[in-house]
Motif scaffolding. Structure first.
Motif, short mmCIF file in Angstrom:
data_model
loop_
_atom_site.label_atom_id
_atom_site.label_comp_id
_atom_site.label_asym_id
_atom_site.label_seq_id
_atom_site.Cartn_x
_atom_site.Cartn_y
_atom_site.Cartn_z
N GLY A 81 0.43 -1.57 -0.28
CA GLY A 81 -0.18 -0.18 -0.15
C GLY A 81 0.39 1.38 -0.04
O GLY A 81 1.00 1.82 -0.62
N ASP B 64 2.68 1.71 -3.34
CA ASP B 64 2.36 2.05 -4.63
C ASP B 64 1.72 3.52 -4.57
O ASP B 64 2.38 4.13 -5.43
CB ASP B 64 0.80 0.80 -4.54
N VAL C 30 -6.48 8.04 -1.30
CA VAL C 30 -5.92 6.54 -0.40
C VAL C 30 -5.78 6.67 0.57
O VAL C 30 -6.15 6.25 1.75
CB VAL C 30 -5.14 6.37 -1.07
N PHE D 193 -7.81 -5.45 -1.77
CA PHE D 193 -6.10 -4.64 -2.40
C PHE D 193 -5.97 -5.16 -3.52
O PHE D 193 -5.70 -4.41 -4.23
CB PHE D 193 -5.34 -4.84 -1.34
N GLY E 207 -7.95 -3.23 -6.50
CA GLY E 207 -8.33 -2.01 -7.02
C GLY E 207 -6.73 -2.15 -7.67
O GLY E 207 -6.82 -1.29 -8.46
N LEU E 208 -6.38 -2.97 -7.72
CA LEU E 208 -4.81 -3.19 -8.44
C LEU E 208 -5.15 -3.39 -10.18
O LEU E 208 -4.95 -2.98 -10.55
CB LEU E 208 -3.91 -4.37 -7.90
N ASP F 68 -7.12 -0.30 -11.57
CA ASP F 68 -5.56 0.58 -11.71
C ASP F 68 -4.85 -0.28 -12.90
O ASP F 68 -4.58 0.50 -13.76
CB ASP F 68 -4.48 0.62 -10.15
N ARG G 104 -8.54 2.56 -6.21
CA ARG G 104 -6.60 3.32 -5.55
C ARG G 104 -7.58 3.01 -4.43
O ARG G 104 -6.87 3.33 -3.11
CB ARG G 104 -6.73 4.52 -6.09
N GLN H 115 -7.61 -0.16 -2.97
CA GLN H 115 -6.79 -0.57 -2.70
C GLN H 115 -6.43 0.03 -1.03
O GLN H 115 -5.90 -0.55 -0.24
CB GLN H 115 -5.09 0.77 -3.25
N THR I 168 -5.68 -1.54 2.48
CA THR I 168 -4.69 -1.55 3.13
C THR I 168 -5.01 -0.71 4.71
O THR I 168 -4.27 -0.72 6.26
CB THR I 168 -3.21 -0.16 2.59
N PHE J 241 1.50 -1.60 -10.92
CA PHE J 241 0.32 -2.16 -10.14
C PHE J 241 0.11 -3.62 -10.41
O PHE J 241 -0.07 -4.44 -9.85
CB PHE J 241 -0.77 -1.65 -10.76
N SER K 134 2.84 -5.40 -8.19
CA SER K 134 2.72 -5.44 -6.99
C SER K 134 1.31 -6.67 -6.98
O SER K 134 0.92 -7.38 -6.18
CB SER K 134 1.89 -4.29 -6.73
#
Length: 463
Positions: free
Chosen positions: A23, A26, A55, A86, A89-90, A93, A106, A109, A113, A168, A171
């Motif tokens: 988190g 990124d 975020v 998370f 969200g990635l 993105d 985001r 994410q 987080t 991303f 990640s």
């Protein structure tokens, strides 16, 4: 059950730490991509800041309910839920064709987080023997602190070699590994209870934090007396007072304001917040300074931050060992003095900092930060009864996000005020704004030094 450090426990701590690490990684990595995002999505600088501001807002509203979530749901389920949010969200993105959808990704994410951020420290506090607690808390802080400084390097390299979406994609790969290792290693850390959800308390504190953060982040772009600044700040304070009124007499409050009656906890929490404000402010200033004043590249700006991350990681681990053997006061004092030496020299040479000077001074400051930051959290939490550790942890993590937003807003405001002087070149006004920031941070760290001398016990933490 006897507490002992096992390979499975270490894997559980690292797996939970992976969520907060990614988190933060990124968040800092995307900072160097802002000019690219502005061009690709045809947006303004004010709009692109929401990639990270959103975020922080989401995390700040999720973390306060972490203590209640940990009582109602199993530790492993909390971890997996955070990872899935998370990951979702990635994925957004990576594939988004629009800026508003990037913000949605985001936000998810931020939810992940926010769920995972307190989890690592809760596992450490519940499972690690007290004679190793300082060291493991230092390791936990090292994981998240390293992400702050490694992010710009990671973002710069990935963006230069591939494109910003690969931040991303990488990640996603790391999060998948974290799910597998966490699913195996994370065990239940507390007895589950059927607690009643405190909706009014959560809404009051969540809305308060959001409004206060919006007010602080708007200072750079609006007059202080405007509704965007003073209006949001005023409403935020009203909501905070409402939260205090609702929660004060509740013996099972979501986050008990009575914890602040413990002066040792409150003072060390304040020092912790000042340290975070200073660090995020410097993290905002130096990449701009390197690129605008010293005419360096985006990748160079990221690489210049790396030595500080390495020193921070080493000092965080050393601070934990010192805390276990000598108590909290020694590592906190050493850290505050080192950080103060760094900001004093930054202030003195503020408008003429070479890249090598930035590397040295940032490492000096960040090494001191590594020494004192985890020690302030460990000492502050251990000043509370064990039954209040979860709530104390939530307070620390909530205000960590809030302080980060204040630090960024502070640096951005001072920089914007200086750059508004059109009679000087941008290079000059940027350097002047940086020096103003160094002055303010020096004052904050001097205040930390005074508070440490007056309120941090020189005695070893009782086991």
């Amino acid at each position: 059950m006897e507490k002992k450090i096992t390979p499975r426990l270490i894997t559980a701590i690292l797996s939970a730490g992976m969520l907060s690490f990614l988190g933060i990684l990124d968040e800092t990595a995307t900072t160097v991509t802002f000019p690219i995002l502005i061009k690709e999505f045809r947006i303004t600088t004010d709009q692109v800041q929401w990639v990270n501001t959103l975020v922080l807002l989401v995390i700040a509203t999720i973390v306060p309910i972490s203590s209640q979530i940990s009582l109602r749901f199993s530790t492993k389920r909390i971890f997996i839920a955070g990872m899935l949010f998370f990951l979702f969200g990635l994925i957004i993105d990576v594939f988004t064709p629009r800026f508003d959808l990037l913000l949605v990704g985001r936000a998810f994410q931020g939810i992940g987080t926010g769920i995972g951020l307190p989890l690592m420290y809760n596992i450490i506090l519940a499972r690690v023997p007290k004679d190793h607690l300082g060291f493991m808390m230092g390791i936990g802080t090292m994981i998240t602190a390293a992400a702050v400084a490694l992010g710009p390097v990671f973002g710069g390299i990935v963006t230069d070699l591939l494109n910003w979406r690969w931040i991303f994609i990488v990640s996603i790969f790391l999060a998948a590994i974290g799910i597998c290792t966490g699913g195996w290693s994370i065990t239940q850390i507390n007895k589950l209870q059927r607690v009643r959800f405190k909706y009014k308390q959560w809404l009051a504190i969540a809305v308060s934090l959001v409004l206060l953060m919006l007010g602080f982040t708007n200072v750079a772009n609006h007059h202080f007396l405007s509704y965007q600044v003073l209006g949001f700040l005023g409403l935020g304070i009203v909501c905070l007072i409402l939260w205090l009124k609702i929660s004060w007499n509740d013996q099972a409050a979501l986050i008990s304001p009575r914890l602040f009656k413990n002066s040792s906890f409150s003072i060390q929490l304040l020092c912790y917040c000042f340290a975070k404000i200073s660090t995020l402010a410097l993290g905002f200033i130096f990449p701009i300074y390197v690129q605008t004043v010293n005419h360096g590249s985006v990748s160079l700006a990221g690489w210049i931050m790396l030595p500080g991350a390495i020193v921070d990681a080493l000092m965080a681990a050393l601070a934990g060992k010192l805390l276990d053997k000598k108590g909290a006061c020694l590592p906190i004092m050493m850290g505050v003095i080192a950080s103060l030496a760094g900001t004093v020299m930054m202030s003195f040479f503020g408008t003429h900092l070479s890249n090598f000077a930035i590397i040295f001074l940032y490492a000096l400051y960040y090494g001191g930060y590594g020494m004192c930051f985890s020690s302030l959290m460990t000492s502050g939490l251990t000043s509370l009864p064990a039954s209040e550790h979860s709530q104390g942890n939530a307070i620390y993590n909530t205000l960590q996000q809030f302080s980060g937003a204040i630090g960024t807003a502070l640096a951005g405001t001072l920089m914007a005020i200086s750059q508004s002087n059109r009679q000087l070149e941008l290079q000059q006004t940027t350097a002047i704004g940086a020096r103003w920031t160094f002055y303010v941070l020096t004052l904050l760290i001097i205040f930390n030094l005074i508070l440490t001398l007056l309120f941090v016990s020189p005695n070893k933490i009782k086991h």
